[in-house]
Design an enzyme around this catalytic site. Structure first.
Site, PDB file in Angstrom:
ATOM      1  N   ARG A 257      30.227  64.875  32.193  1.00 22.76           N
ATOM      2  CA  ARG A 257      31.524  65.505  31.303  1.00 22.76           C
ATOM      3  C   ARG A 257      31.844  64.926  30.002  1.00 22.76           C
ATOM      4  O   ARG A 257      32.218  65.700  29.284  1.00 22.76           O
ATOM      5  CB  ARG A 257      32.814  65.608  32.310  1.00 22.76           C
ATOM      6  CG  ARG A 257      32.404  66.408  33.473  1.00 22.76           C
ATOM      7  CD  ARG A 257      33.557  66.781  34.360  1.00 22.76           C
ATOM      8  NE  ARG A 257      34.426  67.770  33.802  1.00 22.76           N
ATOM      9  CZ  ARG A 257      34.457  69.234  33.848  1.00 22.76           C
ATOM     10  NH1 ARG A 257      33.698  69.654  34.597  1.00 22.76           N
ATOM     11  NH2 ARG A 257      35.308  69.805  33.270  1.00 22.76           N
TER      12      ARG A 257
ATOM     13  N   THR B 273      35.709  72.435  27.694  1.00 27.01           N
ATOM     14  CA  THR B 273      35.062  73.617  27.980  1.00 27.01           C
ATOM     15  C   THR B 273      34.913  74.582  26.606  1.00 27.01           C
ATOM     16  O   THR B 273      34.040  75.204  26.536  1.00 27.01           O
ATOM     17  CB  THR B 273      36.015  74.270  28.876  1.00 27.01           C
ATOM     18  OG1 THR B 273      36.158  73.312  29.935  1.00 27.01           O
ATOM     19  CG2 THR B 273      35.542  75.634  29.344  1.00 27.01           C
TER      20      THR B 273
ATOM     21  N   GLU C 111      27.888  70.910  45.385  1.00 26.74           N
ATOM     22  CA  GLU C 111      26.983  71.884  44.373  1.00 26.74           C
ATOM     23  C   GLU C 111      25.443  71.464  44.341  1.00 26.74           C
ATOM     24  O   GLU C 111      24.626  72.365  44.379  1.00 26.74           O
ATOM     25  CB  GLU C 111      27.546  71.586  43.065  1.00 26.74           C
ATOM     26  CG  GLU C 111      29.091  72.095  42.871  1.00 26.74           C
ATOM     27  CD  GLU C 111      29.563  72.119  41.259  1.00 26.74           C
ATOM     28  OE1 GLU C 111      30.600  72.469  40.933  1.00 26.74           O
ATOM     29  OE2 GLU C 111      28.962  71.232  40.559  1.00 26.74           O
TER      30      GLU C 111
ATOM     31  N   PHE D  70      38.384  85.766  33.761  1.00 31.19           N
ATOM     32  CA  PHE D  70      37.045  85.828  33.164  1.00 31.19           C
ATOM     33  C   PHE D  70      36.120  85.770  34.347  1.00 31.19           C
ATOM     34  O   PHE D  70      34.921  85.790  33.850  1.00 31.19           O
ATOM     35  CB  PHE D  70      37.223  84.526  32.224  1.00 31.19           C
ATOM     36  CG  PHE D  70      37.229  83.123  32.908  1.00 31.19           C
ATOM     37  CD1 PHE D  70      36.112  82.750  33.567  1.00 31.19           C
ATOM     38  CD2 PHE D  70      38.356  82.542  32.598  1.00 31.19           C
ATOM     39  CE1 PHE D  70      36.561  81.201  34.256  1.00 31.19           C
ATOM     40  CE2 PHE D  70      38.601  81.197  33.273  1.00 31.19           C
ATOM     41  CZ  PHE D  70      37.909  80.731  33.958  1.00 31.19           C
TER      42      PHE D  70
ATOM     43  N   ASN E  96      28.917  78.407  27.110  1.00 28.58           N
ATOM     44  CA  ASN E  96      29.040  76.944  26.758  1.00 28.58           C
ATOM     45  C   ASN E  96      27.890  76.007  26.984  1.00 28.58           C
ATOM     46  O   ASN E  96      28.328  74.914  27.398  1.00 28.58           O
ATOM     47  CB  ASN E  96      30.457  76.507  26.932  1.00 28.58           C
ATOM     48  CG  ASN E  96      30.712  76.453  28.406  1.00 28.58           C
ATOM     49  OD1 ASN E  96      29.964  76.744  29.281  1.00 28.58           O
ATOM     50  ND2 ASN E  96      32.143  76.000  28.744  1.00 28.58           N
TER      51      ASN E  96
ATOM     52  N   TYR F  95      30.611  80.061  41.774  1.00 28.80           N
ATOM     53  CA  TYR F  95      32.026  79.865  40.992  1.00 28.80           C
ATOM     54  C   TYR F  95      33.263  80.592  41.821  1.00 28.80           C
ATOM     55  O   TYR F  95      34.200  80.754  41.299  1.00 28.80           O
ATOM     56  CB  TYR F  95      31.731  80.640  39.952  1.00 28.80           C
ATOM     57  CG  TYR F  95      31.175  79.881  38.540  1.00 28.80           C
ATOM     58  CD1 TYR F  95      31.900  78.576  38.085  1.00 28.80           C
ATOM     59  CD2 TYR F  95      29.957  80.082  38.060  1.00 28.80           C
ATOM     60  CE1 TYR F  95      31.186  77.818  36.980  1.00 28.80           C
ATOM     61  CE2 TYR F  95      29.464  79.419  37.024  1.00 28.80           C
ATOM     62  CZ  TYR F  95      29.983  78.116  36.697  1.00 28.80           C
ATOM     63  OH  TYR F  95      29.431  77.570  35.772  1.00 28.80           O
TER      64      TYR F  95
ATOM     65  N   HIS G  25      26.989  73.353  32.562  1.00 27.59           N
ATOM     66  CA  HIS G  25      27.775  73.052  33.517  1.00 27.59           C
ATOM     67  C   HIS G  25      27.680  71.655  34.163  1.00 27.59           C
ATOM     68  O   HIS G  25      26.639  71.255  34.168  1.00 27.59           O
ATOM     69  CB  HIS G  25      27.912  74.055  34.875  1.00 27.59           C
ATOM     70  CG  HIS G  25      28.286  73.584  36.047  1.00 27.59           C
ATOM     71  ND1 HIS G  25      29.712  73.854  36.218  1.00 27.59           N
ATOM     72  CD2 HIS G  25      27.972  72.644  37.068  1.00 27.59           C
ATOM     73  CE1 HIS G  25      29.969  73.235  37.565  1.00 27.59           C
ATOM     74  NE2 HIS G  25      29.105  72.774  37.894  1.00 27.59           N
TER      75      HIS G  25
ATOM     76  N   LYS H 110      22.673  76.233  30.848  1.00 25.27           N
ATOM     77  CA  LYS H 110      23.185  78.113  31.046  1.00 25.27           C
ATOM     78  C   LYS H 110      22.282  78.955  30.228  1.00 25.27           C
ATOM     79  O   LYS H 110      21.327  78.299  29.497  1.00 25.27           O
ATOM     80  CB  LYS H 110      24.730  78.299  30.712  1.00 25.27           C
ATOM     81  CG  LYS H 110      25.643  77.363  31.682  1.00 25.27           C
ATOM     82  CD  LYS H 110      27.182  77.531  31.332  1.00 25.27           C
ATOM     83  CE  LYS H 110      27.995  76.726  32.344  1.00 25.27           C
ATOM     84  NZ  LYS H 110      29.312  77.180  32.016  1.00 25.27           N
TER      85      LYS H 110
ATOM     86  N   ARG I 281      28.458  70.722  24.153  1.00 25.28           N
ATOM     87  CA  ARG I 281      29.265  71.833  23.665  1.00 25.28           C
ATOM     88  C   ARG I 281      29.276  72.067  22.231  1.00 25.28           C
ATOM     89  O   ARG I 281      29.258  73.088  21.520  1.00 25.28           O
ATOM     90  CB  ARG I 281      30.483  72.092  24.744  1.00 25.28           C
ATOM     91  CG  ARG I 281      29.881  72.465  25.914  1.00 25.28           C
ATOM     92  CD  ARG I 281      30.922  72.334  27.082  1.00 25.28           C
ATOM     93  NE  ARG I 281      30.689  72.958  28.208  1.00 25.28           N
ATOM     94  CZ  ARG I 281      31.399  72.944  29.348  1.00 25.28           C
ATOM     95  NH1 ARG I 281      32.459  71.956  29.320  1.00 25.28           N
ATOM     96  NH2 ARG I 281      31.280  73.369  30.388  1.00 25.28           N
TER      97      ARG I 281
HETATM   98  P1  ATP Z   1      31.839  73.945  33.999  1.00 18.77           P
HETATM   99  O1  ATP Z   1      32.420  74.230  35.583  1.00 18.77           O
HETATM  100  O2  ATP Z   1      31.009  75.186  33.713  1.00 18.77           O
HETATM  101  O3  ATP Z   1      31.409  72.730  34.014  1.00 18.77           O
HETATM  102  P2  ATP Z   1      34.306  73.442  32.894  1.00 18.77           P
HETATM  103  O4  ATP Z   1      34.562  72.657  34.214  1.00 18.77           O
HETATM  104  O5  ATP Z   1      34.618  72.850  31.644  1.00 18.77           O
HETATM  105  O6  ATP Z   1      32.975  74.325  32.882  1.00 18.77           O
HETATM  106  P3  ATP Z   1      36.071  75.525  34.080  1.00 18.77           P
HETATM  107  O7  ATP Z   1      37.462  75.403  33.978  1.00 18.77           O
HETATM  108  O8  ATP Z   1      35.433  75.048  35.527  1.00 18.77           O
HETATM  109  O9  ATP Z   1      35.192  74.770  32.877  1.00 18.77           O
HETATM  110  O10 ATP Z   1      35.414  77.041  33.954  1.00 18.77           O
HETATM  111  C1  ATP Z   1      33.905  77.390  34.439  1.00 18.77           C
HETATM  112  C2  ATP Z   1      33.379  78.140  33.190  1.00 18.77           C
HETATM  113  O11 ATP Z   1      34.071  79.562  33.160  1.00 18.77           O
HETATM  114  C3  ATP Z   1      33.135  77.443  31.937  1.00 18.77           C
HETATM  115  O12 ATP Z   1      32.351  76.667  31.656  1.00 18.77           O
HETATM  116  C4  ATP Z   1      33.075  78.667  31.038  1.00 18.77           C
HETATM  117  O13 ATP Z   1      31.478  79.152  31.049  1.00 18.77           O
HETATM  118  C5  ATP Z   1      33.810  79.862  31.763  1.00 18.77           C
HETATM  119  N1  ATP Z   1      35.323  79.948  31.323  1.00 18.77           N
HETATM  120  C6  ATP Z   1      36.159  79.012  31.467  1.00 18.77           C
HETATM  121  N2  ATP Z   1      37.407  79.483  30.858  1.00 18.77           N
HETATM  122  C7  ATP Z   1      37.158  80.469  30.239  1.00 18.77           C
HETATM  123  C8  ATP Z   1      37.748  81.329  29.332  1.00 18.77           C
HETATM  124  N3  ATP Z   1      39.090  81.111  29.041  1.00 18.77           N
HETATM  125  N4  ATP Z   1      37.121  82.660  28.829  1.00 18.77           N
HETATM  126  C9  ATP Z   1      36.023  82.759  29.088  1.00 18.77           C
HETATM  127  N5  ATP Z   1      35.317  82.083  29.964  1.00 18.77           N
HETATM  128  C10 ATP Z   1      35.946  80.994  30.443  1.00 18.77           C
HETATM  129 MG    MG Z   2      34.148  73.547  36.196  1.00 16.77          MG
END
Ligand code: ATP
Ligand code: MG
Length: 140
Positions: free
Chosen positions: A87, A93, A128, A59, A114, A51, A117, A11, A104
């Site tokens: 993962r 996350t 994806e 968010f 973070n 997304y 992805h 990212k 992370r």
């Molecule tokens: P990713 O999809 O990026 O691998 P993830 O699967 O761990 O991450 P998701 O729930 O899919 O988490 O959220 C996608 C992304 O949105 C997160 O990686 C983070 O960048 C952002 N995000 C998630 N939760 C929050 C939050 N509470 N506040 C701000 N940003 C958030």
């Molecule tokens: Mg995700």
């Protein structure tokens, strides 16, 4: 357990801090192989489409702004049960909740910025990967 593929994105917080190599090394040391890689700058439309599953989340607008704030490196990773393995090495996350030694926990700036992805299922990985790469760009 079969060899499968997943999509990783390094990212903008990581490319800004020159951590592309360090993140990639952590992925490789965990047993994942980079079989496709490119550095791109996502457009707003691309980030919103990628997304889309999160579009109702509070968010979402901030996430799209962050993901378009600088270059990203999109990679196809291959390994034993690649989605779950990736993962595990990514960590939770929220970096404050992530296990020590994960990408992370060691590198992320915040729950939003973070660092990486990773796809969350084989089905989403296939979708994806196809979003960013054609088959001839993936060399295992
Ligand atoms: P990713 O999809 O990026 O691998 P993830 O699967 O761990 O991450 P998701 O729930 O899919 O988490 O959220 C996608 C992304 O949105 C997160 O990686 C983070 O960048 C952002 N995000 C998630 N939760 C929050 C939050 N509470 N506040 C701000 N940003 C958030
Ligand atoms: Mg995700």
């Amino acid at each position: 357990m079969a060899v499968t593929r997943t999509l990783s994105i390094i990212k903008p917080d990581a490319t800004r801090r020159n951590l592309t190599g360090r993140v990639t090394q952590m992925l490789e040391e965990a047993g994942l192989r980079v079989v496709a890689s490119k550095r791109i700058r996502l457009t707003r439309a691309q980030a919103e489409a990628f997304y889309a599953v999160h579009r109702e989340r509070p968010f979402f607008a901030s996430l799209v702004a962050f993901m378009t704030s600088g270059p990203v490196v999109v990679q196809v990773l291959e390994g034993e049960d690649a989605v779950a393995l990736n993962r595990r090495v990514m960590g939770a996350t929220d970096p404050a909740q992530a296990e020590p030694g994960t990408i992370r926990r060691e590198l992320a700036e915040s729950i939003e910025a973070n660092t990486v992805h990773g796809s969350d299922s084989d089905e989403n990985a296939a979708r994806e990967i196809a979003f960013f790469f054609s088959e001839i760009e993936i060399v295992g």
